[in-house]
Write a protein that holds these residues in place. Structure first.
Motif, PDB file in Angstrom:
ATOM      1  N   THR A 125       0.619  -1.152   0.014  1.00 15.53           N
ATOM      2  CA  THR A 125      -0.086   0.046  -0.178  1.00 15.53           C
ATOM      3  C   THR A 125       0.527   1.223   0.074  1.00 15.53           C
ATOM      4  OG1 THR A 125      -0.298   0.026   2.444  1.00 15.53           O
ATOM      5  CG2 THR A 125      -1.660  -1.355   1.232  1.00 15.53           C
ATOM      6  N   GLY A 126       2.432   1.473   0.175  1.00 14.33           N
ATOM      7  CA  GLY A 126       2.951   2.263   0.276  1.00 14.33           C
ATOM      8  C   GLY A 126       3.859   2.464  -1.405  1.00 14.33           C
ATOM      9  N   ARG A 127       3.142   1.691  -1.361  1.00 14.95           N
ATOM     10  CA  ARG A 127       3.889   1.998  -3.229  1.00 14.95           C
ATOM     11  C   ARG A 127       2.553   2.177  -4.503  1.00 14.95           C
ATOM     12  NH1 ARG A 127       9.124   2.635  -3.670  1.00 14.95           N
ATOM     13  NH2 ARG A 127      10.486   1.238  -2.141  1.00 14.95           N
ATOM     14  N   VAL A 128       1.662   2.994  -4.152  1.00 15.14           N
ATOM     15  CA  VAL A 128       0.462   3.176  -4.669  1.00 15.14           C
ATOM     16  C   VAL A 128       0.885   4.521  -5.619  1.00 15.14           C
ATOM     17  CG1 VAL A 128      -1.663   4.468  -5.134  1.00 15.14           C
ATOM     18  CG2 VAL A 128      -1.048   3.458  -3.238  1.00 15.14           C
ATOM     19  N   SER A 129       1.611   4.922  -5.271  1.00 15.98           N
ATOM     20  CA  SER A 129       2.622   6.503  -6.298  1.00 15.98           C
ATOM     21  C   SER A 129       2.926   5.361  -7.516  1.00 15.98           C
ATOM     22  CB  SER A 129       3.306   7.306  -6.106  1.00 15.98           C
ATOM     23  OG  SER A 129       4.778   6.203  -5.175  1.00 15.98           O
ATOM     24  N   MET A 130       3.760   4.210  -7.247  1.00 18.88           N
ATOM     25  CA  MET A 130       5.024   3.661  -8.190  1.00 18.88           C
ATOM     26  C   MET A 130       3.401   2.536  -9.380  1.00 18.88           C
ATOM     27  SD  MET A 130       7.640   2.954  -9.565  1.00 18.88           S
ATOM     28  CE  MET A 130       8.952   2.728  -8.298  1.00 18.88           C
ATOM     29  N   LEU A 131       2.965   2.390  -8.964  1.00 21.67           N
ATOM     30  CA  LEU A 131       1.946   1.480  -9.208  1.00 21.67           C
ATOM     31  C   LEU A 131       1.511   2.749 -10.900  1.00 21.67           C
ATOM     32  CD1 LEU A 131      -0.108  -0.810 -10.324  1.00 21.67           C
ATOM     33  CD2 LEU A 131      -2.323  -0.048  -8.255  1.00 21.67           C
ATOM     34  N   ILE A 132       0.787   4.127  -9.999  1.00 18.22           N
ATOM     35  CA  ILE A 132      -0.275   5.469 -10.850  1.00 18.22           C
ATOM     36  C   ILE A 132       1.535   5.523 -12.012  1.00 18.22           C
ATOM     37  CG2 ILE A 132      -0.429   7.507 -10.897  1.00 18.22           C
ATOM     38  CD1 ILE A 132      -1.355   6.965  -8.472  1.00 18.22           C
ATOM     39  N   ALA A 133       2.212   5.414 -11.572  1.00 17.25           N
ATOM     40  CA  ALA A 133       3.460   5.159 -12.463  1.00 17.25           C
ATOM     41  C   ALA A 133       3.771   4.137 -14.006  1.00 17.25           C
ATOM     42  CB  ALA A 133       5.285   5.637 -12.309  1.00 17.25           C
ATOM     43  N   VAL A 134       3.824   2.689 -13.191  1.00 21.74           N
ATOM     44  CA  VAL A 134       3.530   1.701 -13.906  1.00 21.74           C
ATOM     45  C   VAL A 134       2.518   2.168 -15.021  1.00 21.74           C
ATOM     46  CG1 VAL A 134       4.028   0.143 -14.143  1.00 21.74           C
ATOM     47  CG2 VAL A 134       5.028   0.873 -12.501  1.00 21.74           C
ATOM     48  N   PHE A 367       4.847  22.218   0.780  1.00 24.01           N
ATOM     49  CA  PHE A 367       4.356  21.744   0.283  1.00 24.01           C
ATOM     50  C   PHE A 367       4.832  19.922   0.428  1.00 24.01           C
ATOM     51  CE2 PHE A 367       2.366  25.381  -1.881  1.00 24.01           C
ATOM     52  CZ  PHE A 367       1.248  25.317  -0.920  1.00 24.01           C
ATOM     53  N   ASN A 368       5.341  19.434   1.431  1.00 27.20           N
ATOM     54  CA  ASN A 368       5.717  18.665   1.551  1.00 27.20           C
ATOM     55  C   ASN A 368       4.913  16.864   1.707  1.00 27.20           C
ATOM     56  OD1 ASN A 368       8.821  19.932   2.214  1.00 27.20           O
ATOM     57  ND2 ASN A 368       7.216  20.108   4.303  1.00 27.20           N
ATOM     58  N   ARG A 369       3.439  17.444   1.934  1.00 27.73           N
ATOM     59  CA  ARG A 369       2.900  15.986   1.954  1.00 27.73           C
ATOM     60  C   ARG A 369       3.040  15.184   0.995  1.00 27.73           C
ATOM     61  NH1 ARG A 369      -2.461  15.336   5.137  1.00 27.73           N
ATOM     62  NH2 ARG A 369      -1.259  16.263   6.904  1.00 27.73           N
ATOM     63  N   LEU A 370       2.915  16.044  -0.467  1.00 34.02           N
ATOM     64  CA  LEU A 370       2.414  15.324  -1.321  1.00 34.02           C
ATOM     65  C   LEU A 370       3.572  14.490  -1.614  1.00 34.02           C
ATOM     66  CD1 LEU A 370       0.877  14.504  -4.162  1.00 34.02           C
ATOM     67  CD2 LEU A 370       1.432  16.620  -5.193  1.00 34.02           C
ATOM     68  N   ALA A 371       5.305  15.570  -1.906  1.00 33.39           N
ATOM     69  CA  ALA A 371       6.314  15.163  -2.179  1.00 33.39           C
ATOM     70  C   ALA A 371       6.897  14.406  -1.213  1.00 33.39           C
ATOM     71  CB  ALA A 371       7.421  16.418  -2.050  1.00 33.39           C
ATOM     72  N   GLU A 372       6.453  13.946  -0.472  1.00 35.61           N
ATOM     73  CA  GLU A 372       6.726  12.824   0.978  1.00 35.61           C
ATOM     74  C   GLU A 372       5.997  11.520  -0.322  1.00 35.61           C
ATOM     75  OE1 GLU A 372       5.805  13.521   4.697  1.00 35.61           O
ATOM     76  OE2 GLU A 372       7.216  14.595   5.113  1.00 35.61           O
ATOM     77  N   TRP A 373       5.009  11.751  -0.717  1.00 29.10           N
ATOM     78  CA  TRP A 373       4.181  10.562  -1.024  1.00 29.10           C
ATOM     79  C   TRP A 373       5.048  10.632  -2.307  1.00 29.10           C
ATOM     80  CZ3 TRP A 373       1.690   9.972  -5.744  1.00 29.10           C
ATOM     81  CH2 TRP A 373       0.791   9.585  -5.441  1.00 29.10           C
ATOM     82  N   LEU A 374       4.711  11.818  -3.022  1.00 32.88           N
ATOM     83  CA  LEU A 374       5.814  11.027  -4.390  1.00 32.88           C
ATOM     84  C   LEU A 374       7.547  10.361  -4.359  1.00 32.88           C
ATOM     85  CD1 LEU A 374       5.585  14.258  -6.228  1.00 32.88           C
ATOM     86  CD2 LEU A 374       4.519  11.934  -6.978  1.00 32.88           C
ATOM     87  N   ALA A 375       8.110  10.458  -3.176  1.00 36.41           N
ATOM     88  CA  ALA A 375       9.392  10.136  -2.500  1.00 36.41           C
ATOM     89  C   ALA A 375       9.430   8.693  -2.346  1.00 36.41           C
ATOM     90  CB  ALA A 375       9.730  10.789  -1.401  1.00 36.41           C
ATOM     91  N   VAL A 376       8.064   8.292  -0.959  1.00 35.51           N
ATOM     92  CA  VAL A 376       7.058   7.132  -0.952  1.00 35.51           C
ATOM     93  C   VAL A 376       7.448   5.885  -1.993  1.00 35.51           C
ATOM     94  CG1 VAL A 376       5.748   5.252   0.527  1.00 35.51           C
ATOM     95  CG2 VAL A 376       6.802   7.920   1.292  1.00 35.51           C
ATOM     96  N   GLY A 377       6.870   6.000  -3.022  1.00 26.89           N
ATOM     97  CA  GLY A 377       6.503   5.547  -4.307  1.00 26.89           C
ATOM     98  C   GLY A 377       7.796   4.901  -5.276  1.00 26.89           C
TER      99      GLY A 377
END
Length: 377
Positions: A125-134, A367-377
């Motif tokens: 669940t911590g890789r949602v941004s990676m799924l979107i990128a794929v 605006f760190n929240r979105l940046a952190e979400w992208l970094a987690v992915g």
């Protein structure tokens, strides 16, 4: 005498023989986002953790299956620590844990946990941004492949080294000399060698059209077999199967510098009009390129080995740098599948760069929240 007795009582109080207080609220749960085999234990620290004569030194964790009195020790946790991960749990098996607070040779009453089982998760669940990128990346590739199949002209940046292939083959033909193609020194399990063999097919087809002999010295037997089939197929496609000579696609040796010496000897004897270096190279790259330069041949090189690029750039007329080697097959063949994949990858990389730039900008503005979400992915 009385004062000595009072001092002894103060140093060793009456409750020093009592065990420490046990931890409380022990909770066992499956560890999230893993392949199973892990159960996480959390508890509240003992009331005697960190102070007093019954100060806790460690916590002892034991494990058992439900409805069983047989417990085994699975580990310990230092004082002040309220979490432990049991990495030896079997998936699908429920376990019950008990935790003791230990102080020297004494331990508290056990604190019992709930029953919990380890399970593997299908999705992190911590890789949602990676799924979107794929999904976006794959969609781009598939869309460009469909456009290429429909006949749409896809622009690819001109690569000077590949534009010079026709000129190099033509020059060798005009001079009445052969072409030498060196496919690197690694085996067919290397991606650079695979790309090199694909490019060999295009060069061999052009050489067959001009009826120019091509020499392919190989350092691996499997590469030799693949090169022979590639050159043979290129001659057939060009309508000249009669000019194919399997002896010109030869195996020399697996030894790195023995191969370099053998190729140098062939260069000095044959005096080829054009030499291609395509694939993976190591320390022999400068030896080969210098010898080829001394023969007066036009030289075109391509490799993804960063340490060898300076030598090729210095000694060769044209050099394919890094990914240009892998793009060469699509560039030369204009195959829709290869063109669409190349174009989709380029757009995907451009999108990644835009996201990185946006993340840097948002982090700079707070605006760190979105940046952190992208970094987690």
């Amino acid at each position: 005498m009385l004062l000595l007795f009072l001092s002894f009582v103060q140093q060793y109080p009456a409750d020093s023989a009592e065990p420490p207080a046990p931890p409380v609220n022990v909770v066992a749960r499956d560890k999230a986002n893993d392949a199973g085999g892990n159960i996480v234990l959390n508890w509240q620290l003992s009331g005697d953790d960190g102070a007093g004569t019954r100060s806790v030194t460690e916590y002892r964790i034991e494990r058992s299956v439900p409805d069983s009195d047989s417990f085994v020790v699975v580990g310990t946790a230092n004082k002040g620590v309220s979490q432990f991960v049991d990495a030896g749990a079997a998936n699908g098996v429920e376990y019950v844990y008990r935790i003791f607070a230990c102080a020297l040779d004494k331990r508290s009453a056990p604190a019992i946990s709930n029953a919990a089982a380890a399970r593997a998760q299908w999705f992190h669940t911590g890789r949602v941004s990676m799924l979107i990128a794929v999904i976006i990346f794959s969609s781009l590739v598939m869309w460009f492949i469909s456009q290429a199949k429909k006949g749409r002209a896809l622009y690819i940046r001109p690569i000077a080294g590949l534009e010079a292939v026709d000129d190099a083959v033509g020059r060798a033909t005009e001079m009445g000399k052969s072409i030498m193609y060196i496919p690197g020194i690694l085996d067919m399990d290397d991606i650079q060698t695979i790309a090199s063999v694909i490019i060999l097919g295009k060069v061999a087809r052009k050489a067959a059209q001009y009826e120019t002999p091509i020499l392919v010295p190989c350092t691996r037997s499997l590469v030799m077999s693949a090169a022979q089939e590639t050159v043979k197929e290129a001659c057939v496609d060009a309508g000249r199967p009669d000019i194919y000579d399997p002896a010109r696609v030869s195996y020399l040796t697996d030894d790195q510098f023995g191969y370099a010496a053998g190729v140098d000897g062939m260069m000095l004897r044959e005096k080829p009009g054009a030499i291609f270096y395509m694939g993976a190279f190591y320390a022999e790259s400068l030896i080969l390129a210098e010898t080829g330069h001394s023969t007066g041949a036009i030289q075109i090189a391509g490799t993804a080995m960063p340490s060898q690029l300076p030598f090729f750039v210095t000694a060769c007329d044209y050099t394919l740098i890094g990914e240009e080697l892998f793009a060469a097959s699509a560039y030369l063949s204009r195959e829709p599948l290869l063109l669409g994949s190349l174009k989709g990858q380029d757009w995907g990389k451009a999108l990644i760069l835009l996201i990185l730039a946006a993340g840097v900008l948002m982090a700079s503005l707070g605006f760190n929240r979105l940046a952190e979400w992208l970094a987690v992915g």
